[in-house]
Design an enzyme around this catalytic site. Structure first.
Site, mmCIF file in Angstrom:
data_model
loop_
_atom_site.group_PDB
_atom_site.id
_atom_site.type_symbol
_atom_site.label_atom_id
_atom_site.label_comp_id
_atom_site.label_asym_id
_atom_site.label_seq_id
_atom_site.Cartn_x
_atom_site.Cartn_y
_atom_site.Cartn_z
ATOM 1 N N SER A 56 0.624 -1.106 -0.228
ATOM 2 C CA SER A 56 0.153 -0.117 -0.200
ATOM 3 C C SER A 56 1.122 1.534 -0.148
ATOM 4 O O SER A 56 1.819 0.969 -0.791
ATOM 5 C CB SER A 56 -0.845 0.001 1.203
ATOM 6 N N ASP B 285 -8.440 -5.221 -6.511
ATOM 7 C CA ASP B 285 -7.787 -4.078 -4.891
ATOM 8 C C ASP B 285 -8.947 -3.379 -6.198
ATOM 9 O O ASP B 285 -9.218 -2.270 -7.329
ATOM 10 C CB ASP B 285 -6.649 -4.185 -5.764
ATOM 11 N N HIS C 154 -7.798 -5.231 -1.911
ATOM 12 C CA HIS C 154 -6.675 -4.703 -0.897
ATOM 13 C C HIS C 154 -5.480 -5.626 -0.014
ATOM 14 O O HIS C 154 -4.985 -5.164 0.043
ATOM 15 C CB HIS C 154 -6.985 -3.196 -0.342
#
Length: 747
Positions: free
Chosen positions: A612, A688, A720
């Site tokens: 991320s 995602d 995610h």
């Protein structure tokens, strides 16, 4: 929100240790029983204070949770509701519920949430899209709903007279009639469809603002405030949801930086008369409805309105009963402004006398303040060169606020109390040495608390108002029989230290050395990075389970909390304002230099990994001039901030047309000429809906255009949080290990 997503572990030595520790394999990390041991989640004290309830994974399937309880006076904890007895878990969740769980970072199945009514008579349990009600008096569990659609965001009304929920974008209530569920449900709204929904939190409210609901009962359960969310102005971003069985195209409403947000309106409905009034949020529709609360007597509705640029938050008080109707005007009683941004919190707490507690960073650190009902400041409740973490609760009988904070060091967190009537030095309710979290009872000051440190796995207990432990909920003692016991003799305990940033700010780091460490050898080292706002990676807490295999494999693991990370001063956090990808990268490079100079680290064998925001940081570090890193694994990275959502991105970067240089300088694609061939592993989930796959596809195209060889691993069906996935997490970990073995060890 761009958040870290690695798995947790560690273990502590009890009075005795195993003679020889086994090697902890990646396969064991993802097997049952969970290595962390029995951990309690969603801990709550019943309103009558007689028992504690919590969620706990099954021993044979840690990812499937049941509802457990423990009597305050003692005795063994017992399972209150077995999720398998109510549902086989085969029902496919709706896209709305899948998205909601992803926003809340819920990966478990079975019972993932529950709620008490404020009278303590019922526990409402949503399970696989339907609702069940546990009657405390007789222990009978009744099915409340059985419909094709999912009942989302279900609640018991404060006095236990109703259940409420959202289904198919409309808000419903259903009378309980003393525990029976024979009353017909009633739709409070009927217009929800397509881009219009009622009683739900919009995407950025869930993902970035930590607001997961869109409706609020008043304490007397005579009325409900609820949102109307119109997403018709939000861009539709077609997202290919690619799974193992094929691909579907999801027309996702995704508000990218600089683009239109959803329009949120607020209404209050009187349940006796059915009368609906609209709350006047002002002429500017381009705002955020950050928080909604009722006063203790249920007469005043409080709304926290945040400006689009997030530099102002206003607390506005409304009286829905007095109008003028149908548009109820309010009065702004507190305004908090900052030249950079105002961070949202859940610290607003209305008191029975009409006054309230509020937090602000206006002193340079987050602290608590006591205001009169009119908005006049009564007193600053806490002060000092340290931040309050959270207002955990209030004991109004003693006029004290119970809060968590890192007063002595950012590496530790404790629970404190302080008088808001006569503010003074806070009193510590828990000892130093590790990391505490707490949830305080509505009355009496008792609290449940979780604790861990590098030698203590997560524990949960009930404490009285003085901080004395009343009983264990989950002691989780590391001893023979504990899942981690076979590996405890070689427990990795971090070494902590500090560095200084270019501006003199102190940066905290931690180092984990390989299992069987030999100071005469030189080891390859990997920097595990997150680096973004709202997160802290260095703390005296239970260490991450996914890192142990790296230590078993002969790697040093290094972490550093750079400027921009949380639990520090406002100045420290706001150092990256309008320039993400600069100061935090500088700090991590300084950390890498320190790491490379250690006598037991091979400076030619440095790697970096992150997911991320950590994926973004990995790419920025790998493309820095004269980068010291030989290899990097970037997971689900934002590669151009104009592709990310409004609330998060604009808080730190402003709108793209207001900060063109900042956006260009942080665009990874503009830096690729500095990337070494074959040094990058790119990973991304192919479903995602947070950092949308386009972030990686544009990077892939640019790498190919520039003829830069790289490696890639994609995960069909994963959103995610792929590293925490029960199905794909093992592969993510083994892919990282195999990549670094080849790149840093030549294996």
């Amino acid at each position: 929100m761009i958040r870290p997503s690695l798995l947790a572990i560690a273990a502590c030595l009890a009075l005795t240790s195993p003679v020889m520790a086994e090697k902890l394999t990646p396969e064991r990390i993802f097997a049952d029983p969970a290595l962390n041991g029995p951990t309690a989640k969603g801990v709550a004290l019943s309103p009558d204070g007689k028992r504690v309830t919590y969620l706990k994974g099954k021993a044979e399937a840690a990812n499937v949770q049941d509802l457990w309880a423990a009597d305050v006076k003692g005795g063994e904890p017992y399972r209150l509701i077995d999720s398998a007895a109510l549902s086989a878990g085969a029902k496919e969740l709706s896209e709305a519920e899948k998205a909601r769980r992803e926003r809340a970072r819920v990966s478990a199945r079975g019972i993932v949430e529950y709620s008490w009514d404020e009278e303590g008579r019922f526990i409402l349990v949503p399970l696989d899209g339907d609702l069940y009600l546990d009657s405390v008096a007789d222990g009978k569990v009744t099915r409340v709903t059985q419909t094709p659609g999912d009942e989302v965001d279900a609640k018991v009304s404060p006095k236990g007279g109703f259940v409420s929920y959202v289904r198919d974008q409309n808000l419903y209530i259903k009378p309980l009639n003393g525990g029976a569920t024979g009353g017909a449900e009633k739709a409070l709204t009927t217009e929800g469809k397509d881009a219009l929904s009622f009683g739900t939190a919009e995407f950025v409210a869930q993902e970035e603002m930590d607001r997961f609901t869109g409706y609020w009962w008043n304490p007397n359960e005579t009325s409900i405030a609820y949102t109307r969310v119109d997403e018709s102005t939000v861009d539709v971003v077609p997202r290919a949801d690619i799974g193992p069985g094929g691909a579907t195209v999801v027309e996702q409403r995704y508000p990218r930086a600089g683009r239109p947000n959803a329009v949120v309106d607020l209404f209050v409905q009187d349940l006796a008369t059915g009368k609906v009034v609209q709350i006047d949020l002002g002429p500017n529709k381009d705002i955020y409805v950050a928080r909604v609360d009722w006063s203790a007597d249920g007469k005043t509705l409080y709304v926290q309105r945040q400006t689009r640029d997030q530099k102002t938050v206003e607390l506005i008080a409304y009286d829905p009963a007095k109008g003028p109707n149908p548009m109820v005007k309010g009065k702004t009683i507190v305004t908090d402004t900052d030249a950079h941004w105002i961070e949202l919190s859940d610290d607003f707490h209305p008191l029975k006398d009409g006054s309230f507690l509020w937090s602000s960073e206006k002193s340079g650190y987050k602290h608590l303040y006591h205001y009169a009902a009119s908005g006049k400041l009564i007193a600053q409740v806490t002060q000092g060169d340290w931040p309050v973490a959270d207002l955990e609760g209030v004991d109004e009988a003693r006029k004290v606020a119970i809060f968590s904070a890192s007063i002595d060091t950012p590496l530790e967190r404790r629970i404190y109390e302080v008088s808001y009537a006569k503010p003074g030095k806070p009193k510590a309710l828990t000892p130093a040495g590790g990391w505490w979290t707490a949830k305080v009872a509505e009355t009496g000051g008792a609290f449940t608390a979780g604790y861990s440190d590098p030698k203590t796995p997560p524990q949960t207990a009930l404490y009285d108002a003085t901080g004395k432990r009343v009983r264990w909920i989950e002691e989780n003692k590391l001893a023979e029989g504990h899942p981690y016991w076979p590996y405890a003799a070689t427990l990795p305990v971090p070494e902590y230290g500090t560095l200084k940033a270019a501006d003199g700010e102190v940066l905290h780091y931690e180092i984990l050395k390989p299992i069987g460490f030999d100071p005469a050898k030189k080891y390859p080292a990997i920097v595990s990075v997150y680096g973004g706002p709202h997160a802290q990676t260095v703390s005296r807490s239970w260490q991450k389970v996914g890192e142990r295999p790296y230590l078993e494999d002969g790697y040093v693991i290094f972490k550093l909390d750079n400027r921009g990370s949380t639990n520090r001063s406002a100045k420290f956090k706001r150092a990256l304002d309008r320039r993400m990808g600069t100061v935090e990268v500088e700090d991590q490079l300084a950390g890498a230099k320190f790491l490379a100079d250690l006598p037991y680290v091979d400076p030619e064998k440095l790697g970096v990994m992150g997911w991320s925001y950590g994926g973004f940081m990995t790419l920025m570090l790998m493309t820095a001039p004269d980068t010291p890193f030989k290899a990097g694994a970037a997971g689900a990275p934002p590669t151009e901030w104009g592709l990310y959502d409004t609330h998060y991105t604009e808080q730190f970067m402003g709108k793209p047309d207001e900060n063109k240089d900042g956006y260009a300088n942080s665009d990874v694609v503009n830096r690729l000429k500095a990337l070494k061939p074959n040094s990058l592993l790119l990973l991304h989930g192919m479903a995602d809906d947070n950092v949308i796959f386009e972030n990686s596809t544009r990077l892939i195209a640019a790498l190919q255009k520039n003829a830069i060889p790289f490696e890639m691993m994609l995960y069909p069906g994963e959103r995610h949080s792929a590293p925490g996935s029960k199905t794909k997490g093992l592969h993510v970990l083994k892919t990282h290990l195999e990549f670094f073995d080849r790149q840093l060890k030549g294996q």
